[in-house]
Design an enzyme around this catalytic site. Structure first.
Site, PDB file in Angstrom:
ATOM      1  N   HIS A  35       0.821  -1.217   0.000  1.00  0.00           N
ATOM      2  CA  HIS A  35       0.000   0.000   0.000  1.00  0.00           C
ATOM      3  C   HIS A  35       0.856   1.269   0.000  1.00  0.00           C
ATOM      4  CE1 HIS A  35       0.433  -0.346   4.510  1.00  0.00           C
ATOM      5  NE2 HIS A  35       0.501   0.979   4.394  1.00  0.00           N
ATOM      6  N   ASP A  38       0.226  -7.679   1.118  1.00  0.00           N
ATOM      7  CA  ASP A  38       0.685  -6.314   1.395  1.00  0.00           C
ATOM      8  C   ASP A  38       2.216  -6.218   1.432  1.00  0.00           C
ATOM      9  OD1 ASP A  38       0.341  -3.623   1.740  1.00  0.00           O
ATOM     10  OD2 ASP A  38      -0.054  -3.732   3.895  1.00  0.00           O
ATOM     11  N   SER A  55       4.704   2.402   7.881  1.00  0.00           N
ATOM     12  CA  SER A  55       4.344   1.259   7.038  1.00  0.00           C
ATOM     13  C   SER A  55       5.524   0.816   6.189  1.00  0.00           C
ATOM     14  CB  SER A  55       3.180   1.633   6.118  1.00  0.00           C
ATOM     15  OG  SER A  55       2.021   1.894   6.876  1.00  0.00           O
TER      16      SER A  55
END
Length: 444
Positions: free
Chosen positions: A188, A219, A298
């Site tokens: 993402h 992911d 992230s």
């Protein structure tokens, strides 16, 4: 003038020689062997103490005459000359050099003392801040196994990832997985980009990066920079983690690069179903931690107490209203590194990742009822059918992990590599049974 004058024994008044006065015996008696003295005895009696002093016209006639005659020095018997140690001598070169050095030291010491005194008197106050220096405590010595030592070792391998897209620039974190420039991050982070990114290293330098491949469902994405001399991270074993183990989360939260936060493993195999509306649904059995993680973390590494990467920070839960930006409340989740490493190897080797499946679908009426997940469909030639599972069976545990929601089965199956053998406990009607299932890779 009256009186008598004697010179060389001659009486000038009488015009004749005057006999010498008597010499008393004792200290003034001429010793034997002395030279003859007029009027002093026989010629055989000689003495070095006597001479013609009696002929001195200025001599007191009542005083004995004695003259010290130096002894005859025989050649070759002269005494060895001796230097007086107390006598002043010429200074040596060492002494000449030592004098200015000592002078300079004394001048420097005096100047420092005077400067300190003037500074204290001339300042606002003479208060001395702090106590006397002491040895640093053990926790401040930053041993290699301390949190500070771990952070120092891992930080050079952590990067900031920036991706440009039509909607602007997204930013996340990543870490160097190989010496030839492969970097692991979240899908993402790079999703919606044009396939190009830039990487900012720990020392502030940057380099362009290209997208190698991505797997939206897990992911995980892999990008590559063209730079040599990189330091890859050390991979740990996420299956060996235990609740309570210390961990560090490293990344660039809210664009604050090289940020390190600490916490513990709060839970394991926390099944996650994540994804933005309209986007792919992501499933994984996550590592839950209370280390502070925010937007920008992230893709960054979650490392254990030995500095080994055990997870990829991916998502957080937060108490915010819709449309508000979420923040850390101590609920962060990371993809286990065993799964992320396997997906990364697939992407580098083939450009895409394999997806692990059990060959059955869950859901439908009654799914999750009675403490398990019901099988809505079973592929005839799939792993579940080969293990004897049927439609309607309720799976209660997978490898000892209880099943309560349909997402639990999907996320836990994705955790294992294709070919892994797992134990399945299921309920068929009133009977409880066990079976072993060999998981496979999806055909697509």
């Amino acid at each position: 003038m009256g009186g008598t004058y004697v010179t060389d024994g001659w009486d000038w008044r009488r015009g004749g020689e005057t006999p010498a006065p008597a010499i008393p015996s004792g200290a003034g008696s001429p010793p034997t062997g002395s030279p003859a003295v007029p009027g002093a005895g026989s010629a055989s009696e000689t003495s070095p103490w006597w001479s013609d002093a009696l002929a001195d016209p200025w001599r007191d006639p009542a005083a004995p005459a004695a003259v010290v005659v130096p002894a005859v020095v025989v050649a070759g018997t002269e005494p060895e000359p001796v230097t007086d140690p107390d006598a002043p001598g010429r200074p040596t070169l060492r002494q000449l050099l030592l004098i200015p050095v000592i002078t300079a030291l004394l001048a420097g010491t005096l100047g420092g003392a005077l400067g300190y005194a003037f500074a204290v008197r001339g300042g606002a106050s003479g208060t001395v801040l702090g106590g006397a220096p002491a040895q640093a405590p053990a926790l401040a010595q930053r041993k290699p196994e301390s949190l500070a030592g771990v952070a120092e070792r891992v930080l050079p391998s952590v990067v900031t990832v920036r991706v440009s897209s039509l909607g602007g620039t997204s930013e996340g974190s990543g870490f160097i997985a190989s010496a030839d420039g492969h970097v692991i991050t979240n899908d993402h982070v790079v999703a919606g980009g044009n396939g190009k990114a830039s990487v900012i290293f720990n020392d502030g330098s940057s380099a362009p990066a290209t997208l190698v491949g991505q797997d939206p469902e897990s992911d995980i994405a892999v990008i590559k920079v063209n730079r040599t001399g990189l330091r890859p991270v050390e991979f740990g074993d996420s299956d060996a983690l235990a609740v309570g183990d210390p961990v560090l989360a490293i990344g660039s939260p809210l664009s604050l690069a090289n940020t390190v936060t600490a916490g513990i493993v709060s839970a394991l195999d926390r099944t996650m179903q994540a994804g933005d509306p309209g986007g792919p649904v992501r499933y994984y059995a996550a590592i839950q931690t209370d280390a502070a993680v925010n937007h920008g973390n992230s893709g960054g590494p979650l490392v254990d107490g030995a500095g080994r990467v055990v997870g990829v920070n991916s998502t957080i839960k937060s108490l915010v209203a819709e449309g508000q930006e979420a923040g850390n409340i101590g609920l962060a989740f990371a993809i286990p590194i065993n799964q992320a490493k396997r997906v990364t190897q697939d992407i580098i080797g083939t450009g895409k990742a394999r997806r692990t499946v059990i060959g059955a679908q869950v859901g439908g009426p009654g799914a999750g009822a009675g403490g398990g997940v019901r099988l809505a469909a079973v592929e005839p030639s799939g792993p579940a059918a080969a293990a004897g599972l049927r439609v309607g069976d309720v799976i209660t545990k997978l490898n000892g992990r209880p099943m309560t929601e349909p997402t639990d089965l999907i996320a836990l199956v994705r955790k294992f590599a294709p070919g892994s053998v797992v134990t399945v406990e299921f309920r068929r009607g009133a009977d409880r049974q066990n079976t072993s299932v060999t998981l496979a890779a999806d055909a697509k």
